[in-house]
Motif scaffolding. Structure first.
Motif, PDB file in Angstrom:
ATOM      1  N   SER A 163      58.363 -18.389  53.771  1.00 51.89           N
ATOM      2  CA  SER A 163      57.100 -19.335  52.900  1.00 51.89           C
ATOM      3  C   SER A 163      55.646 -18.246  53.898  1.00 51.89           C
ATOM      4  CB  SER A 163      56.152 -20.392  53.525  1.00 51.89           C
ATOM      5  OG  SER A 163      56.781 -21.543  53.912  1.00 51.89           O
ATOM      6  N   TYR A 164      55.442 -17.522  54.426  1.00 53.17           N
ATOM      7  CA  TYR A 164      55.231 -16.339  55.226  1.00 53.17           C
ATOM      8  C   TYR A 164      54.878 -14.904  54.407  1.00 53.17           C
ATOM      9  CZ  TYR A 164      53.921 -19.977  58.484  1.00 53.17           C
ATOM     10  OH  TYR A 164      52.984 -21.202  59.577  1.00 53.17           O
ATOM     11  N   ALA A 165      53.363 -14.322  53.775  1.00 53.26           N
ATOM     12  CA  ALA A 165      53.532 -13.042  53.956  1.00 53.26           C
ATOM     13  C   ALA A 165      54.161 -12.058  54.947  1.00 53.26           C
ATOM     14  CB  ALA A 165      52.447 -12.914  53.406  1.00 53.26           C
ATOM     15  N   MET A 166      54.411 -11.775  55.124  1.00 55.93           N
ATOM     16  CA  MET A 166      54.574 -10.073  55.958  1.00 55.93           C
ATOM     17  C   MET A 166      53.719  -8.981  56.588  1.00 55.93           C
ATOM     18  SD  MET A 166      56.212 -12.264  58.061  1.00 55.93           S
ATOM     19  CE  MET A 166      56.990 -11.683  59.638  1.00 55.93           C
ATOM     20  N   ALA A 167      53.889  -8.309  57.571  1.00 58.70           N
ATOM     21  CA  ALA A 167      52.796  -7.544  57.245  1.00 58.70           C
ATOM     22  C   ALA A 167      53.375  -6.455  58.943  1.00 58.70           C
ATOM     23  CB  ALA A 167      51.414  -7.355  57.399  1.00 58.70           C
ATOM     24  N   TRP A 168      52.684  -5.503  59.327  1.00 60.38           N
ATOM     25  CA  TRP A 168      52.965  -4.364  60.017  1.00 60.38           C
ATOM     26  C   TRP A 168      52.151  -3.274  60.380  1.00 60.38           C
ATOM     27  CZ3 TRP A 168      57.381  -4.227  63.112  1.00 60.38           C
ATOM     28  CH2 TRP A 168      58.934  -4.771  62.410  1.00 60.38           C
ATOM     29  N   PHE A 169      51.595  -3.973  61.817  1.00 63.77           N
ATOM     30  CA  PHE A 169      49.969  -2.921  61.645  1.00 63.77           C
ATOM     31  C   PHE A 169      50.296  -2.237  63.108  1.00 63.77           C
ATOM     32  CE2 PHE A 169      47.000  -4.959  59.507  1.00 63.77           C
ATOM     33  CZ  PHE A 169      47.590  -6.256  59.131  1.00 63.77           C
ATOM     34  N   ARG A 170      50.093  -0.990  63.447  1.00 66.62           N
ATOM     35  CA  ARG A 170      50.078  -0.350  64.496  1.00 66.62           C
ATOM     36  C   ARG A 170      48.606   0.361  65.482  1.00 66.62           C
ATOM     37  NH1 ARG A 170      51.994   5.302  62.024  1.00 66.62           N
ATOM     38  NH2 ARG A 170      49.989   5.975  60.716  1.00 66.62           N
ATOM     39  N   ARG A 226      43.202  -1.992  66.023  1.00 64.09           N
ATOM     40  CA  ARG A 226      44.799  -2.029  65.249  1.00 64.09           C
ATOM     41  C   ARG A 226      44.815  -1.239  64.098  1.00 64.09           C
ATOM     42  NH1 ARG A 226      47.545  -7.342  67.484  1.00 64.09           N
ATOM     43  NH2 ARG A 226      47.348  -5.871  69.118  1.00 64.09           N
ATOM     44  N   GLU A 227      45.800  -0.510  63.243  1.00 60.75           N
ATOM     45  CA  GLU A 227      45.748  -0.065  61.829  1.00 60.75           C
ATOM     46  C   GLU A 227      46.901  -0.842  60.736  1.00 60.75           C
ATOM     47  OE1 GLU A 227      46.220   4.723  60.528  1.00 60.75           O
ATOM     48  OE2 GLU A 227      47.385   3.874  62.174  1.00 60.75           O
ATOM     49  N   PHE A 228      46.852  -0.836  59.691  1.00 64.10           N
ATOM     50  CA  PHE A 228      47.304  -1.483  59.082  1.00 64.10           C
ATOM     51  C   PHE A 228      48.303  -0.422  58.571  1.00 64.10           C
ATOM     52  CE2 PHE A 228      49.363  -3.757  55.197  1.00 64.10           C
ATOM     53  CZ  PHE A 228      49.056  -3.066  54.359  1.00 64.10           C
ATOM     54  N   VAL A 229      49.601  -1.376  58.281  1.00 63.46           N
ATOM     55  CA  VAL A 229      50.420   0.122  58.215  1.00 63.46           C
ATOM     56  C   VAL A 229      51.410  -0.526  56.720  1.00 63.46           C
ATOM     57  CG1 VAL A 229      52.655   1.560  58.445  1.00 63.46           C
ATOM     58  CG2 VAL A 229      51.274   0.201  60.384  1.00 63.46           C
ATOM     59  N   SER A 230      51.846  -1.426  56.541  1.00 60.94           N
ATOM     60  CA  SER A 230      52.274  -2.703  55.357  1.00 60.94           C
ATOM     61  C   SER A 230      52.344  -4.055  55.426  1.00 60.94           C
ATOM     62  CB  SER A 230      53.701  -1.814  55.490  1.00 60.94           C
ATOM     63  OG  SER A 230      53.980  -2.108  54.214  1.00 60.94           O
ATOM     64  N   ALA A 231      52.604  -3.439  53.939  1.00 56.85           N
ATOM     65  CA  ALA A 231      52.468  -5.899  54.471  1.00 56.85           C
ATOM     66  C   ALA A 231      53.720  -5.747  52.922  1.00 56.85           C
ATOM     67  CB  ALA A 231      50.904  -6.049  53.681  1.00 56.85           C
ATOM     68  N   ILE A 232      54.049  -7.424  52.625  1.00 56.98           N
ATOM     69  CA  ILE A 232      54.985  -7.668  51.950  1.00 56.98           C
ATOM     70  C   ILE A 232      54.384  -8.764  51.700  1.00 56.98           C
ATOM     71  CG2 ILE A 232      57.238  -8.494  53.641  1.00 56.98           C
ATOM     72  CD1 ILE A 232      58.541  -7.343  51.567  1.00 56.98           C
ATOM     73  N   THR A 233      54.627  -9.489  50.214  1.00 56.86           N
ATOM     74  CA  THR A 233      54.309 -10.799  49.959  1.00 56.86           C
ATOM     75  C   THR A 233      55.740 -11.229  50.726  1.00 56.86           C
ATOM     76  OG1 THR A 233      55.443 -10.545  47.506  1.00 56.86           O
ATOM     77  CG2 THR A 233      53.063  -9.957  48.200  1.00 56.86           C
ATOM     78  N   TRP A 234      55.528 -12.942  50.026  1.00 61.79           N
ATOM     79  CA  TRP A 234      56.411 -13.611  51.349  1.00 61.79           C
ATOM     80  C   TRP A 234      57.306 -13.776  50.550  1.00 61.79           C
ATOM     81  CZ3 TRP A 234      58.386 -18.440  47.490  1.00 61.79           C
ATOM     82  CH2 TRP A 234      57.464 -18.498  46.624  1.00 61.79           C
ATOM     83  N   ARG A 235      57.568 -13.933  48.794  1.00 61.84           N
ATOM     84  CA  ARG A 235      58.801 -13.917  48.104  1.00 61.84           C
ATOM     85  C   ARG A 235      59.564 -12.570  48.396  1.00 61.84           C
ATOM     86  NH1 ARG A 235      58.030 -16.379  42.035  1.00 61.84           N
ATOM     87  NH2 ARG A 235      55.533 -15.117  42.946  1.00 61.84           N
TER      88      ARG A 235
END
Length: 121
Positions: A29-36, A43-52
């Motif tokens: 149910s959660y969108a997920m992301a990577w930060f570094r 903190r810097e955004f790297v990538s994200a993916i939708t819940w599906r």
């Protein structure tokens, strides 16, 4: 509770695969992301993916080199990092946000403890 793994020391041009797992049954149910984050920097955004898992998003600095994916049956998020560069050196964090994705760290509700990635030149 998110737990990252897979970080380490690698030479420039090498690859690493990060994983982020959870025991939460609501992972899908959660969108997920990577930060570094590098010490002394934001903190810097790297990538994200939708819940599906049907849409992915990348920072320009990693586009074409990193690939984000998820396995909702295994409650696990991945980040495949290829052609690593010294400037990719940072602590990498996974984060979860209920339902809708975002590129903003402040909108994510849950965070892992981070895993160190070091790329030597």
């Amino acid at each position: 509770h998110l737990v990252e793994s897979g970080g380490g020391l690698v030479q420039a041009g090498g690859s690493l695969r990060l994983s982020c797992g959870t025991s939460e049954r609501t992972f899908s149910s959660y969108a997920m992301a990577w930060f570094r984050q590098d010490p002394g920097k934001e903190r810097e955004f790297v990538s994200a993916i939708t819940w599906r898992g049907d849409r992915t998003f990348y920072a320009d600095s990693v586009k074409g080199r990193f690939t984000v994916s998820r396995d909702n049956d295994k409650n696990t998020l991945y980040l495949q990092m290829n052609n690593l560069k010294p400037e990719d050196t940072a602590i990498y964090y996974c984060a979860a946000k209920y339902y809708s994705h975002s590129l903003q760290a402040s909108e994510y509700e849950y965070w892992g403890q981070g895993t160190q990635v070091t790329v030597s030149s």
